[in-house]
Every structure is written in C-alpha cells, then in structure tokens.
Design an enzyme around this catalytic site. Structure first.
Site, PDB file in Angstrom:
ATOM      1  CB  SER A 113      -0.892   0.024   1.325  1.00 28.10           C
ATOM      2  OG  SER A 113      -2.164   0.712   0.794  1.00 28.10           O
ATOM      3  CG  HIS A 114       0.485   3.714   3.395  1.00 27.28           C
ATOM      4  ND1 HIS A 114      -0.762   2.804   3.132  1.00 27.28           N
ATOM      5  CD2 HIS A 114       1.093   3.712   4.501  1.00 27.28           C
ATOM      6  CE1 HIS A 114      -0.722   2.201   4.391  1.00 27.28           C
ATOM      7  NE2 HIS A 114       0.103   3.179   5.141  1.00 27.28           N
ATOM      8  CG  ASP A 277      -2.491   4.088  -1.220  1.00 26.91           C
ATOM      9  OD1 ASP A 277      -3.367   4.141  -2.389  1.00 26.91           O
ATOM     10  OD2 ASP A 277      -3.011   3.163  -1.033  1.00 26.91           O
ATOM     11  CG  ASP A 279      -2.991  -0.526  -2.723  1.00 29.37           C
ATOM     12  OD1 ASP A 279      -2.865   0.995  -1.558  1.00 29.37           O
ATOM     13  OD2 ASP A 279      -3.359  -1.444  -2.310  1.00 29.37           O
ATOM     14  CG  ASP A 281      -6.618   1.278  -1.332  1.00 31.50           C
ATOM     15  OD1 ASP A 281      -5.139   1.768  -1.245  1.00 31.50           O
ATOM     16  OD2 ASP A 281      -5.956  -0.224  -0.559  1.00 31.50           O
ATOM     17  NE  ARG A 282      -3.774   3.602   3.285  1.00 30.39           N
ATOM     18  CZ  ARG A 282      -3.380   4.115   4.396  1.00 30.39           C
ATOM     19  NH1 ARG A 282      -3.136   4.855   4.962  1.00 30.39           N
ATOM     20  NH2 ARG A 282      -3.647   2.877   5.719  1.00 30.39           N
ATOM     21  CE  LYS A 376      -7.495   1.878   2.093  1.00 32.10           C
ATOM     22  NZ  LYS A 376      -7.094   0.658   2.880  1.00 32.10           N
TER      23      LYS A 376
HETATM   24  C1  G16 Z   1      -5.397  -0.539   5.855  1.00 32.28           C
HETATM   25  C2  G16 Z   1      -6.689  -1.552   5.728  1.00 32.28           C
HETATM   26  C3  G16 Z   1      -7.222  -0.062   6.184  1.00 32.28           C
HETATM   27  C4  G16 Z   1      -6.717   0.167   7.015  1.00 32.28           C
HETATM   28  C5  G16 Z   1      -5.537   1.194   7.152  1.00 32.28           C
HETATM   29  C6  G16 Z   1      -4.959   1.423   8.351  1.00 32.28           C
HETATM   30  O1  G16 Z   1      -4.928   0.110   4.372  1.00 32.28           O
HETATM   31  O2  G16 Z   1      -7.423  -1.200   3.898  1.00 32.28           O
HETATM   32  O3  G16 Z   1      -8.775  -0.277   6.416  1.00 32.28           O
HETATM   33  O4  G16 Z   1      -7.319   1.615   7.947  1.00 32.28           O
HETATM   34  O5  G16 Z   1      -4.800   0.207   6.146  1.00 32.28           O
HETATM   35  O6  G16 Z   1      -4.635   0.314   9.519  1.00 32.28           O
HETATM   36  P1  G16 Z   1      -4.214   0.640  10.665  1.00 32.28           P
HETATM   37  O7  G16 Z   1      -4.184   1.795  11.270  1.00 32.28           O
HETATM   38  O8  G16 Z   1      -3.755  -0.718  11.124  1.00 32.28           O
HETATM   39  O9  G16 Z   1      -1.917   0.647  10.243  1.00 32.28           O
HETATM   40  P2  G16 Z   1      -3.541  -0.074   3.399  1.00 32.28           P
HETATM   41  O10 G16 Z   1      -3.971   1.313   2.430  1.00 32.28           O
HETATM   42  O11 G16 Z   1      -2.666   0.275   3.744  1.00 32.28           O
HETATM   43  O12 G16 Z   1      -4.049  -1.353   2.499  1.00 32.28           O
END
Ligand code: G16
Length: 543
Positions: A113-114, A277, A279, A281-282, A376
């Site tokens: 992800s990010h 971000d 991937d 989704d953000r 997302k």
């Molecule tokens: C993932 C999850 C999200 C979550 C985020 C942060 O996002 O899909 O639902 O809100 O991580 O999670 P945490 O607070 O446990 O670090 P992504 O964009 O990283 O896949």
C-alpha cells in the site's frame, strides 16, 4: 507439466495484519518464505480446482518476481486460469473489480500500500475472496493457523510469463491472460459518474491536478482524467509507476504529499488537487485553499452522492471504521439511513456491502469507497468529488463551508508514533486498558470523561465478534479520543492516537485544527503518558 513438492519449515511470523502480510522485502526473499505464505493461502481454501485467480500488484520492487512465483504455484495447485495486469500492474480497486467481473475464485494482491518500496523496503501479500474484498478474519485466521504447520509447497516448472505483452498463453495446464489493467476499471467509472458534466466543467477552465506518487494510479489517471475527461496532462504528476516510488513514501497525506498541499494553499492553486497511494485505494482531496480530512470527505461524499448517476437513488446506508470521526453519522441521521461502525480494516465492510446494508464506506486513513467494488478506491473518490463539483457549480471551499454550516464541523486529527519498541507500545496500551473502567467522571485537561471502553464489533450480518479493536474515551460534550496500535507497519510498533471534537457553532469553524483539539491532545498525554512511555517528544506524523 512437472510439479515439484518442496519441503519447508513453518515461519512463525506470518500473521496477516490489518491488510494481509506486510514485511520488508529481504524477509519475503528468505528462501521459501513467500512460497510458504502463498501455499498457506491455497491450503486454507476449498474448491478452486479449474477456477480463476486474479493476481494484482502495485508495481513495487519484488512485484514481478512474486507474480511469476504465484503463477507457478497457482498452476501446481490446480487453478485453471490466472488473470494478471500488463506489467504486473493492477490497482487494488481494479483488482477487486476484475475478480467480481470475471467470476474469479479470488485474487492475490501484491502490495504494501502506502509503505515505501525498494530492495530494503516493504512488500505485502493479501488474499481477496470472490466478492472482490479482502478475506474476512475467519479466512485470515485459517491462513495464519496453516502457516504454523506448513511443511511443503507445490510449484510448477514453467518459464517466466512475459508480463509486458497483453495476450493469452497456456502454461502448465493453466490459461494465463495478461490484460490491460486500466480499461475495465475506467469503463466501470463511466457507469457511475456523469463524465459529460465533468468534461464540460474541465473544458470551461476548472483546473484539476493529480499526484500519482510514482505508484500504480499513473496509468489510470492518464486514461481517465486526461484522455476521457480532458484534464491538462501537465497537471498530472509522477504518473510513471516506479519500483521504489522515486524514493518516496507513496502515502497521500499532508507529510508525504506536502508539495501538493502547499500548492493548493497558494494563490495560483488549481481548483482541485488529489493524490493516491501505492496501490490506488487511498485518496487525498484538497480544494483550492481547503484541505478536506478523510472523515469529512466521507461525510460530504455521502451527503452529495445522489448527484452522481450511480447513486441517484440514494444510499442504503453508510459505514465507517471506529476511529473515523462521527461526521458521517450526522449525514446518515439526516438521510434516515443505517450507520455502521466497524473495526479498522476494509475487510469489515465486506459483509455490510454484500448484504446491501451500506452503499458508501470510509476510513480516517484516507480510504473511501462504495459498493461498486469491495476495496476502497482512490480515483473513485476523486471522480465523485469532481462529479459533485460539476453539478453544484460551486467551489470546493464553498461546499465544505456549507456542509459545516448544516452539520457542524468535526475537528479531527491523528497523531502517529512510528517504529517504537513493541514492548513499550504494548505496555502503554495495557496500562491504559487496565484503567479504563475507572475513568468515567474523571476531569482531565478541562474535559470530563463520560465513558471509556475497548471497542468490540458485533457483525450484524454473520454475527461474528471482533474484540480489542481500539480503546475509546468519550468526553462530555462529544469529544473523543481513541488509541490503537497499527496493524500495517513493518518496523516495531506504531501507536495511533485519534482525536476529534464536534463544533456546531459556525462562528467557530475557522480554528486551526491542532489548536481546536488542544484539550483532547492534552488529555491523551495525561491519560497515556505518551512521552514517558514511548520515549518520544512528539508524533512522527500528524494528519
Ligand atoms: C489498510 C486497511 C485499512 C486501514 C489501514 C490502516 O489500508 O485496508 O482498512 O485503515 O490499513 O490500518 P492500521 O491503522 O492498522 O495501520 P492500506 O491502504 O494500507 O491497505
């Protein structure tokens, strides 16, 4: 086809977090490590012989290597077809759409992800089910249990697939389709939004800028924003996906997308700025002169969604993760629709979306989406905002101020303390948790605590229960403080402290956020002794 059975020993650290397994690349490069996790996924599933598997990736370092491994293992384990994006690229929402559209059994999404990418940075593997959404806890728990006993993996001896040419190949008794990663997703967006209205607005001089952060959304932005909507290509930044994201964190927040933020606050700002971000989704959404927090964006999108063709019949309900502010709750109340509060993690929205209990969901962590896919979706949020702007014909700042005037403003901020020692983080949470039951009635930093608890989620669809999803402290007057440990970091522990305060009075809607939240921030320090327990003087990131 030659299938090899390779003996391995279990790795003790393969517990999926908030969103799949995320580790440093060298960990995934440990001989057998990646294979053990993929085989544990396959071993936890039933009935996929001859079925389709989608493999998506955000283009980060090690993506191409793991795609080839996953293809070989899919063939050896009996999948009939694999769909993979050209160049190994598929944004997470596009992968979700592809799983749904192709009737696939499920998908592997290769992304951290990010988080940053590169030979010493982060990588991740997540399994999504046939609904297109991240596997629910009962499947991730089964995968983790399997990682503890795995003793072999299966792999087919087939040549590397040329990921750079679209086309259909047969290898190892399996069909492999390398597909255009953008077209289907872009077509889906056209079914949801009024592209004519957006095109007319942009042709009329409305300036849109987008920062793809050298991550997966570059090709999507070029096709959708530039080619289909007429956005000036010079205003699309960092549109070429790079394995190391150009050395940056592909995290669209006020720290890592600061250049965009600064420009959006300047006199020569475009009308609308956004970023996505690693991937895709953000999202980060900024209007000329106004930053919209993800929690506010969820509320404002929900309040205006009916202006887009895909949502013209209204919403069935709204869902937000627990730490997300209550701004959307006020919209749900006004619309007279269900409001759901789930634990952090997009996987918790899946049942609600599948059961038709909500249409729009969102999280404070820069994620918003709808029932069009089961992830997302960064560009979806950008397009819904543009659709709303095109119909309302008002500036972003006017829409934001109108919303606050109708619903009140919820000041919101998250303070992250990254890479702290795991023991220290656990002790802080334990100390806080053990005192929760005594907090009601206590005065702290000019606030009075109304109640405090550890959040437990009861899924209204399948009845499953998830405990320990964050510590909540509610103050009289509606302010709230939440503490939890991140489930996505790869170094030490990350403490997240979420603060919010609702302000109904429009004459007090122009305060600076940290100043508006000062009593809640002070209460967090007093109650959790953050400085003493983490050894940190200040948060690493404030969003
Ligand atoms: C993932 C999850 C999200 C979550 C985020 C942060 O996002 O899909 O639902 O809100 O991580 O999670 P945490 O607070 O446990 O670090 P992504 O964009 O990283 O896949």
């Amino acid at each position: 086809m030659m299938i090899r059975t390779v003996k391995i020993s279990p790795f003790p650290d393969q517990k999926p977090g908030t969103s799949g397994l995320r580790k440093k690349v060298p960990v995934f490069q440990t001989p057998g490590y990646t294979e053990a996790f993929i085989q544990s996924i396959f071993d936890s599933l039933d009935g996929f012989k001859g079925e389709t598997l989608v493999i998506g990736g955000d283009g980060r370092y090690y993506n191409r290597h793991v795609i080839q491994t996953a293809i070989r293992m899919a063939a050896a384990n009996g999948f009939g077809r694999v769909l993979v994006g050209q160049g190994g690229i598929l944004s997470t929402p596009a992968a979700s759409h592809l799983i749904r559209k192709s009737g696939a059994f499920g998908g592997l999404i290769l992304s951290a992800s990010h988080n940053p990418g590169g030979p010493t940075e982060d990588f991740g593997i997540k399994y999504n089910t046939s609904s297109g959404g991240p596997a629910p806890e009962k499947i991730t728990d089964a995968i983790f249990a399997r990682t503890g006993e795995i003793d072999r993996y299966l792999i087919a001896e087939i040549d590397d697939v040329d990921l750079d040419q679209t086309g259909t190949f047969e290898a190892g008794g399996m069909v492999i389709e390398v597909i255009d990663p953008v077209a289907d997703y872009a077509d889906l967006m056209e079914t949801l939004f009024d592209f004519d209205a957006m095109r007319a607005m942009i042709a009329g001089g409305f300036k849109v800028t987008f920062d793809a952060m050298h991550a997966v959304t570059g090709p999507y932005a070029k096709e959708i924003l530039v080619r289909r909507l007429g956005v000036n290509p010079e205003l699309i930044y960092n549109a070429t996906p790079l394995e190391d994201f150009g050395g940056h964190h592909p995290d669209p927040n006020l720290v890592h997308a600061k250049a965009l933020f600064d420009w959006m606050m300047a006199d020569d700002a475009p009308d609308f700025g956004a970023a996505s971000d690693g991937d895709g989704d953000r999202n980060l959404i900024i209007g000329k002169g106004v930053f919209v927090t993800p929690s506010d964006s969820l509320a404002m999108l929900a309040a205006n969604a009916h202006l887009a063709p895909g949502y013209k019949d209204g919403l069935k309900g709204i869902a937000r993760s627990m730490p997300t502010s209550g701004a959307a709750d006020r919209v749900a109340e006004k619309l007279g629709v269900e409001m759901h509060e789930t634990p952090t993690g997009w996987k918790f929205f899946g049942n609600l979306l599948d059961a038709g209990r909500c249409t729009i969901c969102g999280e404070e962590s820069a994620g918003t989406g709808s029932d069009h896919v089961r992830e997302k979706d960064g560009l979806w949020a950008v397009l819904l905002w543009l659709n709303i702007l095109a119909v309302r014909k008002q500036s972003m700042i006017d829409i934001v101020h109108d919303h606050w005037a109708s619903y009140g403003r919820t000041y919101y901020s998250r303070h992250d303390y990254e890479a702290i020692e795991i023991d220290r983080a656990n002790q802080l949470i334990q100390a806080l948790e053990s005192g929760l039951s005594d907090l009601a009635g206590r005065q702290v930093a000019s606030l009075t605590i109304e109640r405090a608890d550890s959040f437990t989620y009861h899924d209204p669809v399948d009845g499953s229960v998830s405990h320990n999803q964050g510590l909540r402290i509610f103050f009289e007057g509606g302010s709230r403080l939440v503490f939890r440990l991140s489930g996505t970091g790869t170094s030490g522990a990350t403490l997240r402290v979420y603060m919010e305060r609702h302000e109904p009075d429009p004459s007090r809607h122009d305060q600076e956020t940290q100043a508006a939240l000062a009593p809640v921030i002070e209460a967090a320090e007093t109650l959790a002794e953050i400085r003493k327990r983490t050894g940190r003087e200040a948060p690493t990131v404030i969003t």
